[in-house]
Enzyme design. Structure first.
Site, mmCIF file in Angstrom:
data_model
loop_
_atom_site.group_PDB
_atom_site.id
_atom_site.type_symbol
_atom_site.label_atom_id
_atom_site.label_comp_id
_atom_site.label_asym_id
_atom_site.label_seq_id
_atom_site.Cartn_x
_atom_site.Cartn_y
_atom_site.Cartn_z
ATOM 1 N N GLY A 1 9.862 81.261 0.373
ATOM 2 C CA GLY A 1 9.066 81.929 1.391
ATOM 3 C C GLY A 1 7.723 82.388 0.864
ATOM 4 O O GLY A 1 6.837 82.770 1.626
ATOM 5 N N ASP B 1 5.304 88.117 4.103
ATOM 6 C CA ASP B 1 3.866 87.827 4.063
ATOM 7 C C ASP B 1 3.503 86.748 3.043
ATOM 8 O O ASP B 1 2.341 86.405 2.889
ATOM 9 C CB ASP B 1 3.069 89.109 3.789
ATOM 10 C CG ASP B 1 3.440 89.761 2.460
ATOM 11 O OD1 ASP B 1 4.263 89.186 1.706
ATOM 12 O OD2 ASP B 1 2.900 90.844 2.169
ATOM 13 N N GLY B 2 4.516 86.262 2.339
ATOM 14 C CA GLY B 2 4.248 85.197 1.372
ATOM 15 C C GLY B 2 3.608 85.678 0.085
ATOM 16 O O GLY B 2 3.205 84.883 -0.764
ATOM 17 N N ASP C 1 21.322 82.204 -4.244
ATOM 18 C CA ASP C 1 19.969 81.629 -4.243
ATOM 19 C C ASP C 1 19.187 82.059 -5.484
ATOM 20 O O ASP C 1 18.092 81.557 -5.719
ATOM 21 C CB ASP C 1 19.195 82.051 -2.978
ATOM 22 C CG ASP C 1 19.177 83.546 -2.783
ATOM 23 O OD1 ASP C 1 20.249 84.155 -2.757
ATOM 24 O OD2 ASP C 1 18.070 84.126 -2.674
ATOM 25 N N ASN C 2 19.751 82.969 -6.257
ATOM 26 C CA ASN C 2 19.080 83.415 -7.479
ATOM 27 C C ASN C 2 19.826 82.956 -8.724
ATOM 28 O O ASN C 2 19.695 83.551 -9.791
ATOM 29 C CB ASN C 2 18.935 84.941 -7.479
ATOM 30 C CG ASN C 2 17.947 85.407 -6.415
ATOM 31 O OD1 ASN C 2 17.056 84.661 -6.015
ATOM 32 N ND2 ASN C 2 18.111 86.624 -5.950
ATOM 33 N N ASP D 1 14.632 84.545 -11.133
ATOM 34 C CA ASP D 1 14.441 85.539 -10.067
ATOM 35 C C ASP D 1 14.905 86.926 -10.466
ATOM 36 O O ASP D 1 15.664 87.579 -9.757
ATOM 37 C CB ASP D 1 15.172 85.090 -8.783
ATOM 38 C CG ASP D 1 14.294 84.154 -7.954
ATOM 39 O OD1 ASP D 1 13.195 83.810 -8.422
ATOM 40 O OD2 ASP D 1 14.704 83.777 -6.853
HETATM 41 P P1 AMP Z 1 14.134 87.148 -3.563
HETATM 42 O O1 AMP Z 1 14.637 88.505 -3.152
HETATM 43 O O2 AMP Z 1 12.781 87.178 -4.196
HETATM 44 O O3 AMP Z 1 15.111 86.365 -4.348
HETATM 45 O O4 AMP Z 1 13.893 86.390 -2.193
HETATM 46 C C1 AMP Z 1 14.883 86.135 -1.233
HETATM 47 C C2 AMP Z 1 14.301 85.294 -0.123
HETATM 48 O O5 AMP Z 1 13.276 86.014 0.559
HETATM 49 C C3 AMP Z 1 13.661 83.994 -0.571
HETATM 50 O O6 AMP Z 1 13.857 83.046 0.434
HETATM 51 C C4 AMP Z 1 12.202 84.380 -0.682
HETATM 52 O O7 AMP Z 1 11.358 83.269 -0.580
HETATM 53 C C5 AMP Z 1 12.051 85.309 0.494
HETATM 54 N N1 AMP Z 1 10.958 86.272 0.294
HETATM 55 C C6 AMP Z 1 10.940 87.320 -0.561
HETATM 56 N N2 AMP Z 1 9.781 87.989 -0.471
HETATM 57 C C7 AMP Z 1 9.027 87.343 0.445
HETATM 58 C C8 AMP Z 1 7.713 87.544 0.970
HETATM 59 N N3 AMP Z 1 6.945 88.555 0.585
HETATM 60 N N4 AMP Z 1 7.283 86.668 1.894
HETATM 61 C C9 AMP Z 1 8.039 85.646 2.305
HETATM 62 N N5 AMP Z 1 9.278 85.417 1.860
HETATM 63 C C10 AMP Z 1 9.776 86.244 0.931
HETATM 64 MG MG MG Z 2 15.202 84.595 -5.052
#
Ligand code: AMP
Ligand code: MG
Length: 506
Positions: A104, A137-138, A264-265, A274
């Site tokens: 994301g 917000d990416g 996913d991590n 991650d």
């Molecule tokens: P994470 O907690 O970083 O392992 O992310 C879990 C999911 O949320 C993944 O699909 C990430 O790409 C998405 N994600 C985390 N933070 C953001 C963000 N700020 N904008 C878009 N997607 C996010």
């Molecule tokens: Mg992740």
């Protein structure tokens, strides 16, 4: 002026060549990813580059102006030969299945062949929205970017497989988190970004061919020996389990808590990935949890072997149709692998713990001896890292032993334990000096303590001061070698410095 950089590279100008990208992942069928460019930011500024890693990857840092590199590492300029994509994946988050997650906010530029011949992914994390962003917000905040940079490098220096940082750049834009904070982009290098959740994504959609295609990809890229096995996909599962078992044991040896071991991590390559709310514990506690979102302690320090096993079972489920045509037989074979996982972890754990105690040979009493020390440490809230480091000295020097016993609430109980330990050491033939040296090679003096990471983040975020971050990185690059200047970094936090919660910062 800087904003124009984007236009210069995306229109008109020729893209800058920094490395020889290949694209094995982008060559997979279109449902595996979305083709998406990074979203330009307002004022790219490079805050860190990893020169040794760049050299390993033949990534050319030397011939380009700082602003060109900043533009590349902030996502404003896509380097020549890159094919930016966001990868699709699903995942179980704290036990709940989410059928579509995906990158994301991460964008894969492509792969580079390193000097050992391995393909390594180069990914921009925080480079803007993708079709998988959902409400996000990416973007990435500076704090988590610095945390991931520090921990990845620390893990690498400790000898533990982990994704690494190639660079970090400020975007010049502030983003809303807990308040408005500086945005940043981390350039991450990984053996690959295929996760257990990548398999789940296709399995959940009933895309059998895609699961098999992905399995073949992972075999080719990470486990080519599985191809020759009688049952290649069972061999794949075994190989992933074997690497994961070693990884988890290594985490346990240094007091690392991943914090968010969702499927996913968990990378199928066996690298730590991650590490958002991750932490190294100071005082030993098997129930230690730092992540603010892990309210029930699902991913507590001592639960990590079980969490990894659970994740592997989810991977196994996706592979069943390719393990055997008879479903019952497939389940039987996969279950055998999963059932053997905890034994594998225990074996690696025990081997590593013996080394931490300076034991070269195995004895049936070792598990009890190690457990007794850990119980004493737990009861005394003894510092995990420093206790083992002091044991190195205590193994040969009586003065050091005197210091160590004061770390225990009940020094007499420690004396009793130490008596048994010494008796055990006496059975071994090695010379005390070389034993202490060998112990110092497996018991780090310096780990990325939470309060130190916090100090680095606060200085950077609040004062635009990166010297604290730089100094910490420097110390963590040699975790096993003590030096006078680095000595303060071995100290546990003062009560006022203690960090009890860590955040994903997403
Ligand atoms: P994470 O907690 O970083 O392992 O992310 C879990 C999911 O949320 C993944 O699909 C990430 O790409 C998405 N994600 C985390 N933070 C953001 C963000 N700020 N904008 C878009 N997607 C996010
Ligand atoms: Mg992740």
């Amino acid at each position: 002026m800087v904003a124009n950089l984007t236009d210069q590279w995306t229109a008109g100008r020729e893209a800058v060549r920094v490395a020889s990208f290949t694209h094995t992942y982008a060559a997979l069928p279109e449902q595996f990813f979305a083709r998406v460019d990074p979203t330009p930011v307002s004022a790219p500024r490079l805050i860190a580059v990893n020169r040794p890693l760049a050299a390993e990857l033949d990534f050319d840092l030397g011939t380009h102006a700082a602003e060109v590199l900043a533009a590349i590492f902030a996502g404003n300029a896509v380097p020549a030969g890159a094919t930016p994509i966001a990868m699709a994946y699903a995942g179980h988050q704290f036990g709940h299945f989410v059928p579509q997650l995906g990158d994301g906010r991460a964008i894969l530029l492509g792969e580079l062949r390193d000097r050992t011949g391995q393909l390594r992914d180069v990914q921009l994390k925080g480079a803007g929205r993708t079709p998988f962003s959902r409400d996000g917000d990416g973007r990435a905040a500076l704090g988590p970017v610095l945390r991931e940079y520090i921990v990845g490098e620390a893990m690498h220096a400790l000898g533990i497989p982990a994704t690494r940082a190639l660079a970090a750049a400020l975007t010049g834009d502030r983003i809303p988190r807990q308040g408005m904070v500086p945005g940043a982009v981390l350039t991450r290098v990984a053996a690959s970004h295929v996760r257990v959740g990548t398999f789940q994504y296709f399995a959940a959609r009933g895309e059998r061919d895609s699961v098999q295609r992905l399995a073949d990809y992972v075999i080719d890229r990470h486990y080519p020996q599985a191809r020759a096995a009688e049952r290649p996909y069972l061999a794949l599962l075994e190989a992933v389990a074997a690497r994961q078992a070693l990884l988890i044991a290594r985490w346990m040896h240094v007091g690392f808590i991943h914090g968010v071991m969702n499927t996913d991590n968990m990378a199928v390559s066996g690298e730590t990935i991650d590490f958002g709310p991750c932490a190294f514990m100071d005082s030993y506690d098997p129930a230690a949890v730092f992540s603010s979102i892990d309210r029930r302690g699902r991913y507590a320090y001592g639960n990590q072997p079980a969490a990894a096993e659970w994740n592997l079972a989810r991977l196994a489920e996706t592979l069943l149709p390719f393990i055997d045509l008879t479903p019952e037989r497939a389940v039987e074979l996969a279950t055998e692998v999963i059932a053997g996982f905890s034994t594998r972890v225990d074996r690696h754990w025990l081997a590593g713990m013996r080394a931490k105690l300076g034991l070269l040979t195995a004895s049936a009493d070792d598990v009890e001896l190690i457990g007794a020390l850990l119980d004493l440490m737990h009861g005394s809230q003894a510092d995990f890292t420093n206790t083992f480091r002091l044991l190195c000295d205590a193994s040969s020097a009586p003065a050091a032993a005197a210091t160590l016993r004061t770390h225990f609430a009940n020094p007499a109980a420690y004396d009793d334990w130490a008596g048994r330990w010494r008796a055990r050491l006496a059975q071994e033939g090695d010379e005390p000096g070389s034993r202490a040296a060998a112990m110092r090679r497996v018991n780090p003096a310096y780990i990325p303590r939470n309060h130190r990471i916090e100090q680095a983040i606060v200085a950077a975020v609040e004062r635009d001061d990166f010297s604290v971050f730089d100094a910490l990185l420097e110390v963590l690059s040699r975790p096993y070698v003590e030096s006078e200047s680095a000595a303060p970094y071995a100290a546990p936090p003062l009560p006022a410095e203690r960090v009890t919660k860590t955040f994903c910062g997403t």
